[in-house]
Design a protein around this motif. Sequence first.
Motif, PDB file in Angstrom:
ATOM      1  N   ASP A 113      39.530  42.634  44.149  1.00 43.35           N
ATOM      2  CA  ASP A 113      39.870  42.382  42.748  1.00 43.35           C
ATOM      3  C   ASP A 113      40.436  40.972  42.563  1.00 43.35           C
ATOM      4  O   ASP A 113      40.147  40.304  41.562  1.00 43.35           O
ATOM      5  CB  ASP A 113      40.875  43.416  42.251  1.00 43.35           C
ATOM      6  N   ARG A 114      41.233  40.512  43.522  1.00 43.04           N
ATOM      7  CA  ARG A 114      41.783  39.166  43.426  1.00 43.04           C
ATOM      8  C   ARG A 114      40.680  38.115  43.483  1.00 43.04           C
ATOM      9  O   ARG A 114      40.704  37.122  42.735  1.00 43.04           O
ATOM     10  CB  ARG A 114      42.794  38.933  44.551  1.00 43.04           C
ATOM     11  N   LEU A 115      39.716  38.332  44.378  1.00 41.39           N
ATOM     12  CA  LEU A 115      38.597  37.389  44.470  1.00 41.39           C
ATOM     13  C   LEU A 115      37.802  37.372  43.170  1.00 41.39           C
ATOM     14  O   LEU A 115      37.360  36.299  42.707  1.00 41.39           O
ATOM     15  CB  LEU A 115      37.690  37.760  45.640  1.00 41.39           C
ATOM     16  N   LEU A 116      37.619  38.540  42.575  1.00 36.57           N
ATOM     17  CA  LEU A 116      36.904  38.606  41.302  1.00 36.57           C
ATOM     18  C   LEU A 116      37.682  37.911  40.183  1.00 36.57           C
ATOM     19  O   LEU A 116      37.084  37.275  39.306  1.00 36.57           O
ATOM     20  CB  LEU A 116      36.645  40.064  40.938  1.00 36.57           C
ATOM     21  N   LEU A 117      39.005  38.014  40.205  1.00 31.53           N
ATOM     22  CA  LEU A 117      39.830  37.316  39.219  1.00 31.53           C
ATOM     23  C   LEU A 117      39.668  35.801  39.334  1.00 31.53           C
ATOM     24  O   LEU A 117      39.512  35.099  38.328  1.00 31.53           O
ATOM     25  CB  LEU A 117      41.306  37.704  39.385  1.00 31.53           C
ATOM     26  N   VAL A 118      39.706  35.293  40.569  1.00 30.86           N
ATOM     27  CA  VAL A 118      39.546  33.851  40.780  1.00 30.86           C
ATOM     28  C   VAL A 118      38.159  33.397  40.345  1.00 30.86           C
ATOM     29  O   VAL A 118      38.005  32.376  39.641  1.00 30.86           O
ATOM     30  CB  VAL A 118      39.801  33.488  42.262  1.00 30.86           C
ATOM     31  N   ALA A 119      37.137  34.153  40.753  1.00 29.40           N
ATOM     32  CA  ALA A 119      35.773  33.795  40.364  1.00 29.40           C
ATOM     33  C   ALA A 119      35.602  33.850  38.849  1.00 29.40           C
ATOM     34  O   ALA A 119      34.962  32.966  38.248  1.00 29.40           O
ATOM     35  CB  ALA A 119      34.776  34.740  41.039  1.00 29.40           C
TER      36      ALA A 119
END
Length: 219
Positions: A113-119
């Motif tokens: 989820d964190r990676l998706l937030l950054v992306a």
Amino acid sequence: MSPLLALFDAQIHIGSASILWREVIGNGFGIASAIGGMKRVVWAWPVGIAGNALLFTVFMGALFHTPQDLNLYGQAGRQVMFISVSVYGWTQWLRSRHASGEAVLPRWASRRDRLLLVAGMVVGRVVFAQIFERIGSYGPWPEAWIFTGSILATYGMARGWTEFWLIWIGVDIVGVPQLLHAGYYPSAVLYVVYGAFVIWGFAVWLRITRRGNLQPVSP
């Protein structure tokens, strides 16, 4: 002029500056919603929606003939987005409260989820900056940062992710200078006040998260 229209257009005059009361009141609702979010109470969502509706008319300044006479499409558009996502968050918190007695249980987002937030932040800023530039928004790149961050932060709040407070801090860091430059002084000042509540809210949710679950929860 009807009493309702007079109230809608009521202004405060400070020196040569004219400030709409609805800008002050709308931001006041925003601060109240932040406090409600920190306390994890369901009424935070409808209060925020009321503030969003008022602020939409403020940031579409050329359309509603505000003293600034500027259209900040990113700021105005995010009010519409807030209303949409807030309905989702309101529903989620009500469902959770009925099921467990808690409107939301703060937790860390998973690594995915964190990676998706950054992306989402990177892609969203680029895409929305192009859109805002084409439609003639004032300051399209800051607007895109604010708009995208607001989407992600509101969604994170609905999901109960503690990181959403940190996203709001990033939004405020860009939003305050942009609003000052555009002449929206009450919004800029209230963003500073709001930023203080955001830091406080993060500390409160962080304490609950550490007490309840120290590890990120998988989706």
